[in-house]
Design an enzyme around this catalytic site. Sequence first.
Site: not given
Length: 439
Positions: A141, A220, A245-246, A399
């Site tokens: 990321f 991560d 938040y995912k 995605r």
Amino acid sequence: MDSILEQARDLDREDVLRDYQEAFVIDDPDLIYLDGNSLGRMPRKTVEVIRNTMAVEWGKRLIRSWNEEWMAVSERIGGKIAKLIGAKPNEVVLTDTTSINLYKLACAVLNEKGERRKAKGSDPVTHHPSPFTIISDNLNFPSDLYIIQGLIDQFGSDYRLALAESRDGISIAREALEGLLDSHTALVTLTHVCFKTAFMYDMKRITQMVHEAGSRVIWDLSHAAGAVPVDLNGSKADMAVGCTYKYLNGGPGSIAYLYVRKDLQDRLLNPIWGWFADADPFQFDLAFNPSPDIRRFQASSPPILSAKAVEPGVDLLLDAGMDKLREKSLRMTDLFIELSDRYLDPLGFELRTPRKHEERGSHVSLSHPEAYRISQSLIHPSRSARVIIPDFRAPDLIRFGFAPIYNTFEEVALTVSRIREIVDQKEFEGVSPVKPKVT
Ligand SMILES: *Cc1c(COP(=O)(O)O)cnc(C)c1O
């Protein structure tokens, strides 16, 4: 496709996790939401928790709520996340954001390594101090890599960033990392499940490899926690960070968490000496005295509204169980890949996610030259078709995130069918190629 839809509906009827969907706010039952890997759905309970936090804890109890409830929140919820990621409750705390947590932990390791750098001295051949490497990979990321670049800028030319290169653009071979590791490796920082392709590292093996080189690794977990079983303790992982938040469904921009293995906690120092990192913030002592435990990695008083919103989603995942969630997730991604091989490959799509279970997270990426306009047609259909929300990642990926706690097999089948329709009927040709800010 009709018989496939029937089969998918059968799978939903047999699904032991089926009832969890009702624990989420679902405003439009026809909408297919496949972006839980970017922003998870809102648990119903969260509305109630936040309402109570505002109306009662803040509105009525005012500052008394710090002692009655709020001071305990970061560690209590951190302790619950710990169960999801194979850590002990006193090794995880809810604090700051993922990028900031990565900064704090990476900085702590470089400061710790300062000693080792002095001991190693200069290169015997060139007589120049040889640079220490911070290792990551080129599928990571970007924010994680920016944080490391910034640290190198701050620490000076003793360090350089070395990236393991992906050969196929999907995964990173273990050998690529192995080739970079040596006694000059200051730190390795990797994302357990890659945000673009869902490639998943073997955390245990990589951690062992890094330890053999005498270094430390920060994982991560942003795309892993709540999506795949994570075993930090079993992998002997040093440190980890992750967002809520995912797949944890904690709300937009919600507070993140960090993990530091118990035996490392008093050896690593948070570079941000805020009062909440102090052993006793309410002593108001003028000299900083770091907390001996995980609290030393906090900085400030926690954003309570955000923190409280994290708990209901985590409770649901713990209740459902990571093993069951993983099993369903793999069946969903398997079904999507199987249907995509059969129906979407002939339309120019290419699978950009590993086929092997042990290398796959909970989303599937497909590439297509018209990926952006096709994803826009899914989100904003020009005819009366249902809305399907995946996301687009430049330059050519769509995605599809499958959150096993609320997505269904029927949604998998309907999505493939709808993509076929969009491409067959060239529906995407009516879409402007100009992209908005958030994709
Ligand atoms: C989503 C995500 C983040 C989020 O970072 P924030 O600082 O919380 O915005 C970080 N790392 C990875 C790998 C992610 O997928």
